[in-house]
Scaffold this motif. Structure first.
Motif, PDB file in Angstrom:
ATOM      1  N   HIS A   5       7.139  -3.602  -8.752  1.00 46.77           N
ATOM      2  CA  HIS A   5       7.904  -4.176  -9.857  1.00 46.77           C
ATOM      3  C   HIS A   5       8.872  -3.157 -10.455  1.00 46.77           C
ATOM      4  O   HIS A   5       9.972  -3.515 -10.904  1.00 46.77           O
ATOM      5  CB  HIS A   5       6.948  -4.701 -10.925  1.00 46.77           C
ATOM      6  N   THR A   6       8.470  -1.881 -10.443  1.00 46.55           N
ATOM      7  CA  THR A   6       9.376  -0.830 -10.904  1.00 46.55           C
ATOM      8  C   THR A   6      10.580  -0.721  -9.974  1.00 46.55           C
ATOM      9  O   THR A   6      11.714  -0.485 -10.431  1.00 46.55           O
ATOM     10  CB  THR A   6       8.639   0.520 -10.977  1.00 46.55           C
ATOM     11  N   MET A   7      10.365  -0.907  -8.684  1.00 47.85           N
ATOM     12  CA  MET A   7      11.482  -0.901  -7.740  1.00 47.85           C
ATOM     13  C   MET A   7      12.429  -2.065  -8.001  1.00 47.85           C
ATOM     14  O   MET A   7      13.659  -1.905  -7.907  1.00 47.85           O
ATOM     15  CB  MET A   7      10.956  -0.954  -6.305  1.00 47.85           C
ATOM     16  N   PHE A   8      11.898  -3.239  -8.317  1.00 43.57           N
ATOM     17  CA  PHE A   8      12.767  -4.360  -8.681  1.00 43.57           C
ATOM     18  C   PHE A   8      13.700  -3.954  -9.824  1.00 43.57           C
ATOM     19  O   PHE A   8      14.908  -4.175  -9.766  1.00 43.57           O
ATOM     20  CB  PHE A   8      11.932  -5.568  -9.133  1.00 43.57           C
TER      21      PHE A   8
ATOM     22  N   GLY B 134      -5.300   2.527  -6.951  1.00 40.74           N
ATOM     23  CA  GLY B 134      -5.687   1.135  -7.089  1.00 40.74           C
ATOM     24  C   GLY B 134      -4.574   0.165  -6.731  1.00 40.74           C
ATOM     25  O   GLY B 134      -3.390   0.513  -6.727  1.00 40.74           O
ATOM     26  N   ARG B 135      -4.978  -1.049  -6.435  1.00 40.68           N
ATOM     27  CA  ARG B 135      -4.047  -2.086  -5.992  1.00 40.68           C
ATOM     28  C   ARG B 135      -3.006  -2.412  -7.055  1.00 40.68           C
ATOM     29  O   ARG B 135      -1.819  -2.580  -6.750  1.00 40.68           O
ATOM     30  CB  ARG B 135      -4.843  -3.334  -5.614  1.00 40.68           C
ATOM     31  N   GLN B 136      -3.432  -2.514  -8.315  1.00 39.60           N
ATOM     32  CA  GLN B 136      -2.488  -2.862  -9.370  1.00 39.60           C
ATOM     33  C   GLN B 136      -1.408  -1.796  -9.522  1.00 39.60           C
ATOM     34  O   GLN B 136      -0.258  -2.105  -9.840  1.00 39.60           O
ATOM     35  CB  GLN B 136      -3.217  -3.056 -10.696  1.00 39.60           C
ATOM     36  N   ALA B 137      -1.756  -0.533  -9.271  1.00 39.24           N
ATOM     37  CA  ALA B 137      -0.763   0.539  -9.371  1.00 39.24           C
ATOM     38  C   ALA B 137       0.343   0.341  -8.337  1.00 39.24           C
ATOM     39  O   ALA B 137       1.523   0.603  -8.613  1.00 39.24           O
ATOM     40  CB  ALA B 137      -1.433   1.899  -9.194  1.00 39.24           C
ATOM     41  N   MET B 138      -0.018  -0.126  -7.134  1.00 41.94           N
ATOM     42  CA  MET B 138       1.008  -0.382  -6.112  1.00 41.94           C
ATOM     43  C   MET B 138       1.862  -1.582  -6.505  1.00 41.94           C
ATOM     44  O   MET B 138       3.079  -1.584  -6.282  1.00 41.94           O
ATOM     45  CB  MET B 138       0.337  -0.615  -4.754  1.00 41.94           C
ATOM     46  N   ILE B 139       1.247  -2.593  -7.087  1.00 41.97           N
ATOM     47  CA  ILE B 139       2.023  -3.737  -7.572  1.00 41.97           C
ATOM     48  C   ILE B 139       2.980  -3.283  -8.669  1.00 41.97           C
ATOM     49  O   ILE B 139       4.147  -3.691  -8.714  1.00 41.97           O
ATOM     50  CB  ILE B 139       1.083  -4.850  -8.069  1.00 41.97           C
ATOM     51  N   ASP B 140       2.499  -2.415  -9.562  1.00 41.49           N
ATOM     52  CA  ASP B 140       3.365  -1.864 -10.606  1.00 41.49           C
ATOM     53  C   ASP B 140       4.538  -1.098  -9.996  1.00 41.49           C
ATOM     54  O   ASP B 140       5.676  -1.174 -10.494  1.00 41.49           O
ATOM     55  CB  ASP B 140       2.566  -0.934 -11.515  1.00 41.49           C
TER      56      ASP B 140
END
Length: 476
Positions: free
Chosen positions: A113-116, A104-110
């Motif tokens: 943010h984890t990379m940040f 899902g899209r939110q998982a990629m956004i997560d």
């Protein structure tokens, strides 16, 4: 003293290869002992680069009683970990759309943010372990030097806004800020992200290896692994070496660009070649023209792109793909790079920074990075076979390796966490084509990228059709 070769000013002691300038600066570490014979462990890690070191570090911190070994053909940090451009960045390899299809899209956004946060995680560990790696978190600048690049820059910014990048994560700079940060000749526009830090890669690798040893991990160097075998029935997985087999409940493959050297892995990940040059220290009068007081990392929007840093001792280190691939997935010989690649990188240096035209080149080197067929990084562990792996970072591995190490820790310890739910976990793709199709395809792709840059510089205000064709063939 200096010399000139093929029109390129070189220092008298110019070196090509010999691993990297980063090790020339600090000296190559004394090699640790080789595997003395067959051994049994809880976890065996094949490859002593950042991925293997981070995985061992986090596993041992979480479970001090685990028996962990790292098996390394050369010395810990020999490969891309000690040769890269020193970008501790939040950039993540691969198509966001492809990763989003998994969970899902939110998982990629997560994941983004984890990379940040992972950038700061690496910095925190270096402080905790007293690793001096010349770290400076000055951020990342991407410049556009043609109208087509500027359109791409703006389009990418708009796209990233839909994938979790807020204004505080990435923004356009105005002209005054561009000039204040760094004077890049021909820059039409630029973006800035705070999520990046400069590092000295070899210092990080050496310091992390020392920290791992202090925790009680065994690092065996001069120990090539020829094959990795899965667990059968109630036995253990195995890593085979000329010095005997290492059996373990889990064997983790952390070989990145050297994966093709393992039996049965020749087409798994393509070893992509990347090269660098570094100047002598530049005098204050040159820096007055260039600026760069914030020590940001610097990249451009070209298809055959460059990456650069201002080092802690006031050099410019700049890299690019050069000759991207060697037939049969062969790797370089002790980091030596081709003369035409040195010339190409020097021309790019002078194009971007005319004030550095008289700067002499101190060192040139190269290394390989791992590229999956879909260009997307992955981390995986199979509890049935006891085999795991991480890699395929496509040049964005300095930070991603840290995330991989923490994720493998959770997978080995059977923890369901936010990290194990990220969409790159468990990703598997088809293998690369056999030779000579693999070699011909990569040569064609990068010839098209170079043609696209020439076309855009001469005529284009939009992305060249050559680049679109290259992306189609590559499957990026």
């Amino acid at each position: 003293m200096s010399s000139v070769k093929n029109g390129i000013p070189l220092t008298k002691d110019f070196a090509n290869g010999g691993v990297s300038f980063w090790y020339r600066q600090i000296g190559q570490p004394e090699r640790r002992a080789a595997l003395p014979g067959p051994r049994s462990y809880d976890v065996a890690i094949v490859g002593g680069g950042y991925t293997g070191l981070w995985t061992a570090y986090y596993l041992k911190k979480a479970e001090p009683g685990l028996r962990i070994a790292i098996l390394e053909k050369e010395f810990a940090g020999f490969g891309a970990s000690g040769r890269n451009g020193g970008w501790l960045s939040a950039e993540f390899a691969g198509s966001r759309q492809r990763h989003a299809k998994a969970r899902g899209r939110q998982a990629m956004i997560d994941l983004q943010h984890t990379m940040f946060r992972s950038v700061d995680e690496v910095i925190a560990v270096t402080r905790e372990e007293a690793i001096d790696a010349d770290i400076h978190k000055g951020g990342l600048i991407h410049v556009a030097t043609s109208p087509a690049q500027r359109r791409r820059l703006r389009a990418e910014l708009a796209e990233l806004r839909t994938w979790g990048y807020g204004e505080a994560d990435l923004r356009l700079m105005d002209r005054d800020e561009q000039r204040e940060r760094v004077q890049v000749a021909g820059a039409l526009e630029a973006t800035y992200s705070p999520h990046c830090a400069r590092i000295q890669p070899a210092k990080l690798a050496v310091g992390l290896a020392a920290a791992v040893v202090r925790l009680g991990v065994d690092i065996f160097e001069n120990t090539p692994v020829t094959a990795i075998l899965p667990r059968r029935d109630v036995g253990q997985a195995k890593a085979l070496t000329p010095r005997g087999a290492v059996s373990a409940d889990y064997v983790i493959r952390a070989t990145e660009g050297f994966t093709a050297s393992l039996a049965g892995q020749q087409r798994q990940w393509l070893p992509m070649n990347s090269s660098m040059i570094v100047t002598e220290p530049l005098p204050p009068e040159v820096w007055k023209h260039i600026g760069w007081p914030g020590n940001e990392l610097l990249g451009d929007e070209a298809h055959a792109y460059i990456y650069a840093q201002r080092t802690a001792d006031d050099r410019i280190a700049i890299g690019g793909r050069g000759v991207p691939y060697r037939y049969g997935s062969r790797t370089d010989v002790q980091g030596a790079t081709q003369p035409q690649t040195v010339a190409l990188l020097w021309r790019m240096l002078v194009k971007l920074f005319p004030a550095a035209a008289d700067a002499r080149i101190k060192h040139a080197w190269c290394g390989v990075l791992g590229v999956p067929r879909d260009w997307c990084s992955t981390v995986h562990l199979d509890h049935t076979t006891g085999l795991g792996w991480a890699g395929g970072y496509v040049g964005s591995g300095v930070t991603t390796t840290n995330l991989a190490g923490r994720t493998l820790r959770d997978l080995v310890l059977r923890r369901d966490t936010e990290l194990t739910a990220l969409p790159w976990v468990g990703r598997q793709v088809r293998q690369w084509e056999p030779e000579p199709l693999r070699w011909a395809g990569v040569q064609l792709i990068y010839a098209l990228f170079r043609a696209a840059d020439r076309h855009e510089n001469d005529h284009g205000t939009t992305t060249s059709p050559y680049a679109r064709l290259a992306n189609l063939i590559s499957g990026r």
